[in-house]
Scaffold this active site. Sequence first.
Site, PDB file in Angstrom:
ATOM      1  N   LYS A 280      21.526  47.473  86.679  1.00  0.00           N
ATOM      2  CA  LYS A 280      20.947  48.815  86.673  1.00  0.00           C
ATOM      3  C   LYS A 280      19.491  48.726  86.234  1.00  0.00           C
ATOM      4  CE  LYS A 280      25.082  51.492  85.415  1.00  0.00           C
ATOM      5  NZ  LYS A 280      25.170  52.336  86.623  1.00  0.00           N
ATOM      6  N   ARG A 354      36.045  51.364  89.277  1.00  0.00           N
ATOM      7  CA  ARG A 354      37.198  51.408  90.190  1.00  0.00           C
ATOM      8  C   ARG A 354      37.959  50.096  90.192  1.00  0.00           C
ATOM      9  NH1 ARG A 354      33.260  53.081  94.904  1.00  0.00           N
ATOM     10  NH2 ARG A 354      32.256  54.002  93.082  1.00  0.00           N
TER      11      ARG A 354
END
Length: 500
Positions: A280, A354
């Site tokens: 990020k 996920r």
Amino acid sequence: MDIKVDTGDITKIETGAVIVGIFEGEIKPGRDIVLLNKKLGKAISTSIERGEIKGRPGEITVIHTLGKLPSQHVAIMGLGKKEDFNPDRIRGSVAETCRTLRHKKVSDITVSTRLITKIRQVTLEDYAQAITEGAILGLYSFRKHITKENDFNEVKKLTLLAAKEDDVPLAIQGADKGKIIAEAVSLARDMVNEPANYMTPAAMAEVAQKIAQDNKIDITILEKEEMQKLGMGALLGVSQGSAQPPKLIILTYKGRKSGDIDLALVGKGITFDTGGISLKNATQLEEMKDDMSGGASVMAAIMSIAQLKMKINVTSVIPAVENMPDGGAIRPSDILIALTGKTIEIISTDAEGRLILCDALGYINKSKPKAIVDVATLTGACVVALGKQCSGILGNNQELIDKVISAGAQAGEPVWQLPLFQDYKEKLKSDVADMKNCGDSGGGTITGALFLSEFVGDTPWAHMDIAGTSYSDKERKYTIKGGTGIPVRTLVNLAIALSI
Ligand code: BES
Ligand code: ZN
Ligand code: ZN
């Protein structure tokens, strides 16, 4: 904070401050205000006549009693129009009024419940619960790492003043329930606010151990080796790039005899999300300590459910993992094998939530729960779609989704449904594996949920995306800066609805 219920003459109470409510547009103020006004030489009625006090929501007027009353201050709290009034309104008003009084060095607060003993179908019990929650949540602070001397004033005591003896039992019931729930929310906030060098996967497991011990909840913690044996390749893949060993925490509360799981709560427990190799950028990266909010909230919710002795069987599952980019980390293009045998091509190591959730969902789904709700700070796209005051929900069962939405509305934690649009499954098609871990840039919240839907079979399932709501950069009503504890109260309300 010590919380009690009392009854008696409002003008005779020895306390730091009494709080009384006033509705907007009511010509005749309530009995509390009439009595206090007399002792205060008409200070309140004068302010009302001059239009200083209008009863608008959020309006707070603090009057110093200058020895005219045993209470040092009287706070008049605007409650808005009576026809719009509800428990969430008082939760917010009490929170803000308590904070104002804390600034004024008040440490002992009494709230009158006379005005709101029963409004429409809402009982005093519900209002007493909301007042208690408002006070505890509004006064919440996270100060454990501050060592320098300061003059921070702590409110130590809250008294709910019932209008008459007969009201006391209901007020006590509500206050007790409010305390249990607000303390669970505070625990979730504490865990979220704790930085990732403290709140590691192992530390999450320790908090879970304590919850289990104190509340007669069963606990199992799966270590890396056990997860390897089970074939949790997706979860283990994420943990590969971190020095912190992963934990799979399973808390089981049995409120009724049957062995069935009525509700499985699964919460994302990424203790820090750097993005992994798909690193990020640095802007607000510090907020990624909140990526375990889902896990914290399902732990706190099961604690409340046990303390409220609900007649329901609930299991909370928390995959606790850190997403870091060291030399062992997974890379884009790697293929992982999930617990269910599905193969996953990694496109972004930043779509890690996920991956840990699919193994947790696959694991709990083997026990055939009647319903699964997962809670995750899953997608930035959800923040774009719904902002920071509304969680997203998607799932395969409308009845369950509707129950979560209504539980959220009751809690003052808005939840909005997005479609689980099947056509977008195409975006997850891979040339080299069964599926990719993320799609293209559009509809990110939907593709995230579609990915998860592959791991729950036909079990009724709802997925809450709390990426926007789990953390606040503002103080607002009973929300403070930092972890919000959303959606603990929604989950508790859901369990109540499912246990009826
Ligand atoms: N933890 C983030 C989601 C997030 C973003 C939470 C902003 C709170 C605020 C999640 O793991 C993530 O990085 N998701 C990616 C998914 C993408 C790579 C498909 C995202 O939203 O960008
Ligand atoms: Zn991520
Ligand atoms: Zn994440």
